[in-house]
Design a protein around this motif. Structure first.
Motif, PDB file in Angstrom:
ATOM      1  N   GLY A  80       0.813  -1.209   0.000  1.00  0.00           N
ATOM      2  CA  GLY A  80       0.000   0.000   0.000  1.00  0.00           C
ATOM      3  C   GLY A  80       0.842   1.252   0.000  1.00  0.00           C
ATOM      4  N   GLU A  81       1.922   1.232   0.795  1.00  0.00           N
ATOM      5  CA  GLU A  81       2.816   2.382   0.843  1.00  0.00           C
ATOM      6  C   GLU A  81       3.493   2.598  -0.511  1.00  0.00           C
ATOM      7  OE1 GLU A  81       5.483   1.554   4.043  1.00  0.00           O
ATOM      8  OE2 GLU A  81       3.881   1.603   5.574  1.00  0.00           O
ATOM      9  N   GLN A  82       3.881   1.499  -1.191  1.00  0.00           N
ATOM     10  CA  GLN A  82       4.528   1.601  -2.498  1.00  0.00           C
ATOM     11  C   GLN A  82       3.562   2.172  -3.535  1.00  0.00           C
ATOM     12  OE1 GLN A  82       5.861  -2.108  -4.162  1.00  0.00           O
ATOM     13  NE2 GLN A  82       7.078  -1.126  -5.773  1.00  0.00           N
ATOM     14  N   ILE A  83       2.316   1.730  -3.493  1.00  0.00           N
ATOM     15  CA  ILE A  83       1.313   2.238  -4.432  1.00  0.00           C
ATOM     16  C   ILE A  83       1.140   3.742  -4.259  1.00  0.00           C
ATOM     17  CG2 ILE A  83      -1.162   2.204  -4.975  1.00  0.00           C
ATOM     18  CD1 ILE A  83      -1.080  -0.821  -4.261  1.00  0.00           C
ATOM     19  N   SER A  84       1.065   4.190  -2.988  1.00  0.00           N
ATOM     20  CA  SER A  84       0.905   5.619  -2.718  1.00  0.00           C
ATOM     21  C   SER A  84       2.110   6.408  -3.208  1.00  0.00           C
ATOM     22  CB  SER A  84       0.707   5.842  -1.211  1.00  0.00           C
ATOM     23  OG  SER A  84      -0.475   5.220  -0.764  1.00  0.00           O
ATOM     24  N   GLU A  85       3.303   5.848  -2.994  1.00  0.00           N
ATOM     25  CA  GLU A  85       4.520   6.524  -3.420  1.00  0.00           C
ATOM     26  C   GLU A  85       4.593   6.631  -4.944  1.00  0.00           C
ATOM     27  OE1 GLU A  85       8.053   8.546  -3.349  1.00  0.00           O
ATOM     28  OE2 GLU A  85       6.661   8.114  -1.693  1.00  0.00           O
ATOM     29  N   ASN A  86       4.268   5.545  -5.653  1.00  0.00           N
ATOM     30  CA  ASN A  86       4.291   5.575  -7.119  1.00  0.00           C
ATOM     31  C   ASN A  86       3.279   6.572  -7.678  1.00  0.00           C
ATOM     32  OD1 ASN A  86       6.311   3.673  -7.235  1.00  0.00           O
ATOM     33  ND2 ASN A  86       4.935   1.936  -7.567  1.00  0.00           N
TER      34      ASN A  86
END
Length: 358
Positions: A47-53
């Motif tokens: 989830g954190e990676q999706i938000s960052e991307n």
């Protein structure tokens, strides 16, 4: 003999296997918890990676670098496809787990019967275990999308069980859940006589707690539904009249109570016959009303009719028979006919009573 020794050995072997199985289950549960915790952390990181991307793509787009934004979002699309495929697999696994849980609920319901049938265990131990199983089964059914009809039956049986052991507030809570279940599902609407049964149980639970006003409201609702769905000449409708009469009698409204008892008795006589235990209960209650109204001859007449039916239809140790003798004795005592009173009291005491309901 040899066969008995063999059975004991088989039992000991089985006990060892159960202990080993429980140890393995405990180790499995610990490993599973670790894996679940790890899986949850991975999901959080995803989830954190999706938000960052998404943040990076937004910044590139705002800076006019559309190609960079598309590269980032193309990667996000591939990740999304992978995550959705994983989600579908987990959904399938979750459905199987839910099915497995439902099977364990069915097992617990069956176990309640086996526990209560084990007469070598003390009754208090059996009852406590059965209630523990009922509570587990009900909770798990409520949070796992259990079959609605089976859940309704579970609630009904659980409520009746705890009611029978004087846990009236818990019974009231369960009948309340049953009413909510019927109300939330169109096939289980107020047109369903089972909904009336739930209202009736809720009303009786409050009645046993001395909450007469609440009891009257719910019992009256049950009666209205029964009149509408079953008609005015059905035994269940008569039961509602009788229950409402009991409350009015407790509140001292004797004429209104007597009116409802007469309606109930008339229905019972036409549907079940006047020799039925339910008719006897109404006759006995009419006797109580007449005694409260100081009409001793009428009271004695109804007491004796009820006693005659009970002695011919109920088990000899039924509590209602002793109750009839006790009330007749009290009536004779109030008339100072002490010999007759003593005879009735002695018969009441001689009854090896069991707590039963007619």
């Amino acid at each position: 003999g040899l066969r008995v020794d063999q059975l004991h050995q088989e039992f000991d072997d089985l006990q060892k296997l159960i202990v080993e199985r429980n140890q393995l289950q405990e180790e499995f549960d610990q490993h599973q918890k670790y894996l679940l915790d790890t899986a949850m952390r991975i999901v959080q990181l995803q989830g954190e990676q999706i938000s960052e991307n998404r943040k990076r793509a937004q910044e590139a787009f705002e800076q006019g670098d559309v190609q960079k934004a598309n590269v980032i979002l193309d990667e996000a699309e591939r990740n999304g496809d992978s995550l959705f495929a994983e989600y579908e697999r987990n959904e399938s696994m979750q459905a199987q787990r839910r099915k497995n849980i439902h099977q364990t609920i069915d097992d617990m319901v069956f176990q309640i019967s086996t526990v209560m049938a084990d007469t070598e265990r003390p009754i208090n131990e059996r009852v406590n275990k059965a209630i523990e199983l009922y509570r587990k089964a009900e909770y798990r059914a409520s949070v796992t999308d259990y079959d609605k009809d089976k859940y309704a039956l579970l609630l009904f049986n659980f409520a009746g069980f705890v009611f029978g052991f004087d846990l009236y507030q818990e019974a009231a809570d369960l009948y309340g859940k049953l009413i909510a279940l019927y109300s939330d599902n169109p096939p289980h609407s107020l047109e369903n006589p089972n909904c009336a049964t739930a209202y009736n149980g809720l009303g009786l639970s409050f009645f046993r707690q001395g909450k007469l006003s609440e009891a009257y409201d719910y019992l009256n609702t049950a009666g209205v539904i029964r009149e509408h769905v079953l008609g005015q000449n059905h035994p269940d409708t008569a039961s509602s009249y009788s229950n409402l009469g009991n409350i009015l009698y407790m509140q001292g409204d004797y004429p209104a109570a007597l009116n409802l008892y007469e309606k109930a008795l008339s229905i019972y006589e036409h549907t079940l016959g006047w020799r039925h235990p339910d008719a006897a209960s109404v006759m006995h209650n009419m006797g109580l009303v007449f005694w409260s109204l100081k009409n001793d001859p009428q009271a004695l007449q109804f007491y004796e009719m009820a006693l005659h039916i009970r002695e011919n239809t109920l088990a000899p140790d039924h509590l209602d028979i002793a109750t009839s003798y006790k009330c007749i004795g009290k009536l004779f005592y109030s008339q100072r006919e002490y010999a007759k009173a003593a005879e009735s009291f002695l018969k009441a005491l001689a009854q090896p009573t069991k707590k039963q309901s007619s």
